[in-house]
Design a protein around this motif. Structure first.
Motif, mmCIF file in Angstrom:
data_model
loop_
_atom_site.group_PDB
_atom_site.id
_atom_site.type_symbol
_atom_site.label_atom_id
_atom_site.label_comp_id
_atom_site.label_asym_id
_atom_site.label_seq_id
_atom_site.Cartn_x
_atom_site.Cartn_y
_atom_site.Cartn_z
ATOM 1 N N PHE A 335 38.913 38.050 28.136
ATOM 2 C CA PHE A 335 37.787 37.563 28.943
ATOM 3 C C PHE A 335 38.011 37.927 30.404
ATOM 4 O O PHE A 335 39.145 38.132 30.838
ATOM 5 C CB PHE A 335 37.661 36.031 28.852
ATOM 6 N N ASP A 336 36.917 37.930 31.186
ATOM 7 C CA ASP A 336 37.074 38.121 32.625
ATOM 8 C C ASP A 336 36.543 36.907 33.380
ATOM 9 O O ASP A 336 36.133 35.911 32.779
ATOM 10 C CB ASP A 336 36.424 39.436 33.085
ATOM 11 N N ALA A 337 36.558 36.990 34.722
ATOM 12 C CA ALA A 337 36.240 35.828 35.567
ATOM 13 C C ALA A 337 34.825 35.311 35.365
ATOM 14 O O ALA A 337 34.541 34.140 35.644
ATOM 15 C CB ALA A 337 36.464 36.188 37.036
ATOM 16 N N LYS A 338 33.915 36.154 34.884
ATOM 17 C CA LYS A 338 32.530 35.697 34.661
ATOM 18 C C LYS A 338 32.479 34.654 33.545
ATOM 19 O O LYS A 338 31.640 33.751 33.552
ATOM 20 C CB LYS A 338 31.621 36.888 34.293
ATOM 21 N N ILE A 339 33.374 34.806 32.561
ATOM 22 C CA ILE A 339 33.337 33.966 31.351
ATOM 23 C C ILE A 339 34.386 32.858 31.364
ATOM 24 O O ILE A 339 34.186 31.803 30.759
ATOM 25 C CB ILE A 339 33.520 34.860 30.093
ATOM 26 N N ILE A 340 35.490 33.063 32.074
ATOM 27 C CA ILE A 340 36.587 32.073 32.046
ATOM 28 C C ILE A 340 36.101 30.639 32.303
ATOM 29 O O ILE A 340 36.515 29.716 31.596
ATOM 30 C CB ILE A 340 37.714 32.496 33.016
ATOM 31 N N TRP A 412 25.687 38.714 23.309
ATOM 32 C CA TRP A 412 26.636 38.182 24.298
ATOM 33 C C TRP A 412 27.692 39.202 24.729
ATOM 34 O O TRP A 412 28.840 38.847 25.008
ATOM 35 C CB TRP A 412 27.309 36.905 23.775
ATOM 36 N N ALA A 413 27.292 40.475 24.794
ATOM 37 C CA ALA A 413 28.230 41.523 25.231
ATOM 38 C C ALA A 413 28.314 41.480 26.756
ATOM 39 O O ALA A 413 27.386 41.884 27.449
ATOM 40 C CB ALA A 413 27.770 42.888 24.743
ATOM 41 N N ASN A 414 29.417 40.972 27.266
ATOM 42 C CA ASN A 414 29.657 40.912 28.710
ATOM 43 C C ASN A 414 30.693 41.947 29.095
ATOM 44 O O ASN A 414 31.736 42.052 28.441
ATOM 45 C CB ASN A 414 30.169 39.516 29.088
ATOM 46 N N THR A 415 30.408 42.688 30.141
ATOM 47 C CA THR A 415 31.415 43.636 30.616
ATOM 48 C C THR A 415 32.659 42.871 31.057
ATOM 49 O O THR A 415 32.569 41.752 31.567
ATOM 50 C CB THR A 415 30.883 44.448 31.810
ATOM 51 N N ILE A 416 33.815 43.480 30.833
ATOM 52 C CA ILE A 416 35.091 42.878 31.238
ATOM 53 C C ILE A 416 35.573 43.677 32.435
ATOM 54 O O ILE A 416 36.309 44.654 32.306
ATOM 55 C CB ILE A 416 36.076 42.897 30.049
ATOM 56 N N ASP A 417 35.090 43.269 33.630
ATOM 57 C CA ASP A 417 35.330 44.080 34.824
ATOM 58 C C ASP A 417 35.549 43.268 36.098
ATOM 59 O O ASP A 417 35.737 43.824 37.170
ATOM 60 C CB ASP A 417 34.173 45.065 35.040
ATOM 61 N N THR A 418 35.519 41.940 35.987
ATOM 62 C CA THR A 418 35.634 41.085 37.169
ATOM 63 C C THR A 418 36.941 40.296 37.119
ATOM 64 O O THR A 418 37.111 39.443 36.250
ATOM 65 C CB THR A 418 34.446 40.105 37.244
ATOM 66 N N PRO A 419 37.891 40.594 38.013
ATOM 67 C CA PRO A 419 39.159 39.867 37.957
ATOM 68 C C PRO A 419 38.991 38.423 38.446
ATOM 69 O O PRO A 419 38.047 38.127 39.170
ATOM 70 C CB PRO A 419 40.053 40.667 38.907
#
Length: 498
Positions: A335-340, A412-419
């Motif tokens: 996961f990335d910061a958008k979803i954490i 629910w495909a979220n890019t994994i690009d935000t630390p």
């Protein structure tokens, strides 16, 4: 410690939700009831005690829910879209997830008696609450429930067992702990009692009827490998260590018919380093069920399943098997910061196998036992394939998928690009097995000739025929309650008539 009586009207074997519902229903017939719980009191309650306590039931609107949950405030109702969960939808869900193999007669009872059974439990002192946070997310100031699941027992599984135990004692039902039923006492006229090992001694308890509600065989390593197949001895047990198939075995020995999906089970993503059996202090928090919002990678660094195929409720019980079949029997959820911030509470416990990094390059190096180069390439290819023009909405199947991947993601495909980035290691945690005993619509056990075994009823996870391949979340407890009550009715009526 309670002493075993030499005889009683109805014996219930087991100490979880189904067993107590059976005991309470039998007691309503005015007969004496004994509950035999194999576990010591501090581990009692079977698998029910380890659950989050969710119940899947029919409701046609918020008023149905208010009847179950009188504590629901006007303010909560005002900011919540509970929707409806009709009988037709429940039937459709059961058909779809079991590939239309569910026994139609048993399924009909499960669906049509779900609401009335919960109201009956409410009358016995079991309290219910809405499942905010796990089944409804706040979007634009409103909660919206999804996936047909809105209600849980107050205090989760431990609260449910405590409420049922209190109700049983109030009803004059005797509960004996560390009492392992070893065999049924039976002759040509049916079942006449139970042979029990209690405090190191084997005794016989005569009875007019027996209800078996002692769970599946998931804690029996040998049976798991025999019936579920190779590598299943490597699965973790989510719940009690005492569900080793005793109830099923003793019924088969008196001629009961086996039925259902004997090679199937309810199995989920479970912390890779969780203990071999359930831990009551942690409960069901070793599960990791926010995978629909992220991706899962195996040891080869590859995605292997459509994480967003459907709501969690309809995929989590079968994805444990898929994880078990991966190299090394594990996977990493990424996961990335958008979803954490959206991750379920179980991701925040201390006993979690987790890594965190500020770059994807750093993250993949931290994924134990994973091909890091391949994992990085997989994440980058996934990011490039996400349909970013479609808005993300966790409360509906949003259609935000990927295009062109070997395993596309549907929702629910979220890019994994935000630390920062976080990843969690999971293996397979088995909850319960699907194969079991054949019962009729009165929850009486059927023998291999298709006849009722007089004096023998069954309920809960040791009944076969309801679930195949998968199950809709919340139906395990609901089925235990519905068929527990029916089994208790049948056993109590038989005892009262004798």
């Amino acid at each position: 410690m309670s002493e075993l009586p030499s005889s009683v009207d109805v014996v219930v074997v087991g100490g979880g939700n189904a067993a107590f519902c059976a005991a309470l229903a039998a007691a309503e017939k005015g007969v004496s009831v004994l509950v035999l719980e194999r576990a010591p009191e501090d581990e009692a309650g079977g698998n029910s005690r380890f659950t989050a306590g969710a119940f899947r039931c029919v409701y046609d609107g918020v008023e149905d829910l208010r009847a179950l949950m009188p504590d629901l405030t006007d303010q909560e109702v005002a900011v919540t879209d509970f929707g409806t969960y009709t009988a037709d939808t429940f039937f459709d869900d059961m058909g779809r997830v079991t590939e239309y193999r569910t026994d139609p007669d048993l399924c009909e009872l499960l669906v049509t008696r779900s609401r009335e059974t919960m109201l009956w439990m409410r009358g016995k002192g079991v309290r219910f609450a809405p499942i905010y946070g796990r089944q409804a997310y706040k979007v634009d100031g409103r909660f919206k429930f999804w996936g047909g699941l809105a209600v849980e027992a107050w205090g989760g599984g431990p609260g449910l067992v405590e409420a049922l135990t209190t109700a049983a004692r109030k009803a004059g039902i005797q509960v004996v702990y560390e009492a392992r039923a070893m065999a049924l006492i039976a002759d040509d006229d049916g079942v006449k009692g139970v042979r029990v090992r209690h405090q190191g001694r084997t005794r016989e308890v005569a009875a007019k009827a027996v209800v078996l509600a002692a769970g599946g065989f998931q804690a029996n390593t040998e049976w798991r490998t025999r019936y579920l197949g190779p590598t299943w001895e490597l699965a973790k047990i989510r719940g009690t260590r005492f569900n080793t198939g005793d109830g099923i075995e003793m019924a088969l020995k008196v001629g009961a018919m086996a039925t259902g999906n004997w090679s199937g089970s309810h199995a989920v993503g479970w912390d890779r380093n969780a203990p071999e059996f359930g831990d009551l202090a942690v409960g069901d928090n070793f599960q990791k069920h926010s995978y629909p919002w992220g991706i899962m990678l195996n040891a080869n660094g590859e995605r292997f399943v459509d994480e967003g195929a459907d709501f969690r409720n309809y995929t989590y019980a079968k994805y444990g098997r898929v994880i078990l079949m991966q190299p090394g029997q594990f996977a990493w959820q990424v996961f990335d910061a958008k979803i954490i911030p959206m991750l379920r509470d179980e991701y925040r416990i201390k006993q979690v196998t987790k890594v965190r990094a500020d770059t994807l390059e750093e993250l993949v190096q931290k994924l134990d036992d994973v091909n890091a180069d391949k994992a990085l390439a997989t994440i980058k290819a996934y990011n490039a394939a996400v349909m970013t023009d479609v808005p993300f909405d966790p409360n509906v199947k949003d259609g935000r998928g990927t295009r062109g991947l070997a395993v596309d993601k549907t929702n629910w495909a979220n890019t994994i690009d935000t630390p920062p980035f976080e990843a969690f290691a999971v293996t397979c945690g088995i909850t319960f097995t699907f194969g079991g005993l054949k019962v009729d619509t009165s929850a009486q056990v059927i023998d291999t000739d298709g006849r009722v075994i007089p004096g023998l009823c069954a309920a809960g996870e040791l009944v076969g025929g309801l679930f195949y391949f998968n199950y809709p979340g919340g139906t395990g407890l609901m089925a235990g309650s519905v068929f527990g009550r029916i089994a208790g009715d049948s056993a109590g009526a038989r005892a009262a008539a004798m």
